[in-house]
Design an enzyme around this catalytic site. Structure first.
Site, short mmCIF file in Angstrom:
data_model
loop_
_atom_site.label_atom_id
_atom_site.label_comp_id
_atom_site.label_asym_id
_atom_site.label_seq_id
_atom_site.Cartn_x
_atom_site.Cartn_y
_atom_site.Cartn_z
CB SER A 164 -11.35 -0.64 9.14
OG SER A 164 -12.68 -1.28 9.26
CG HIS B 201 4.16 -2.63 5.97
ND1 HIS B 201 4.46 -3.03 7.44
CD2 HIS B 201 3.06 -3.14 5.92
CE1 HIS B 201 3.48 -3.57 7.99
NE2 HIS B 201 2.46 -3.84 7.02
CB CYS C 243 -16.42 -0.07 7.99
SG CYS C 243 -16.26 0.36 9.55
#
Lengths: 147, 147
Positions: free
Chosen positions: A70, A75, A90
């Site tokens: 995934s 940020h 996953c």
């Protein structure tokens, strides 16, 4: 009275959403350090690194790493000492191993962290598996690349 | 008794976490359609598109779009008709506009969707601003590119 057969409940992914306050600000405005940190985090969690993209804003950094399992995203707002980290994994790998790498490097004074289950599905019961199994979809092989 | 001055509470980002079940499966295994969909979603929300990365797995697609206001990410499991969508937006833009574009195209039979606040900080009070303001950091200008 007989209970309805509901099948087996599976969770496709685990998603750590972390709010890191009071971080080491030297990292938060350095795009190279942030990208290296996410890649190191992915490696420590034994994730398959597929691609990464990092951008330096004024001020702050966005870094995303696509992994076979995934993605990781960060940020940063260096002006507030804040970093938003997402680790979405996953399969059988442990997203907390990646989280810990970032935590240890950014040294936040305060964190708020949650693990979300992503993709909770019910499939026909085939065995005596217990509920809430994590689906293992490995190996995940990139078969093409665009963008 | 006087209440302590706590400053003004600001929210840096809004993050939609969407679980989409029973999606139109034609989309979920097509990397080009998925990337175009995320880019269309970003545009509808008036986000500044910086970069995108898409990978086709067997089966399923991962697509990430970095925007000046943070990122959009989708991971799909066509075998289960499931898509995991994340829309993380800082500033004044509305992440729900992007969500709606994806929702309308994938036509999920069932969704579970949550909006998370990302980066809730307290800054010294300068004015009579009410709490829970969204921080506006615009324009966000990419100043370099790596990865």
């Amino acid at each position: 009275m007989q209970k309805a057969m509901r099948g087996t409940r599976l969770t496709l992914g685990r998603h750590i959403v972390a709010e890191m306050y009071g971080c080491d600000r030297r990292y938060l405005s350095d795009p190279q350090l942030m990208e290296e940190l996410l890649i190191e985090a992915a490696r420590k969690a034994e994730l398959t690194i597929v691609a990464s993209k990092t951008h330096n804003f004024i001020p702050g950094v966005t870094s995303l790493v696509i992994v076979g399992e995934s993605h990781l995203a960060i940020h940063t707002w260096p002006e507030y000492g804040y970093a938003a980290l997402d680790v979405f994994v996953c399969g059988s790998k442990d997203p907390w191993k990646a989280y810990n790498v970032v935590y240890e490097k950014l040294k936040p004074e305060r964190v708020k962290v949650t693990e979300l289950k992503r993709g909770v599905i019910t499939v026909p019961r085939k065995s005596r598996d217990t509920t809430d199994n994590i689906v293992i979809r490995e190996p995940i092989i990139p078969s093409s690349h665009s963008g």
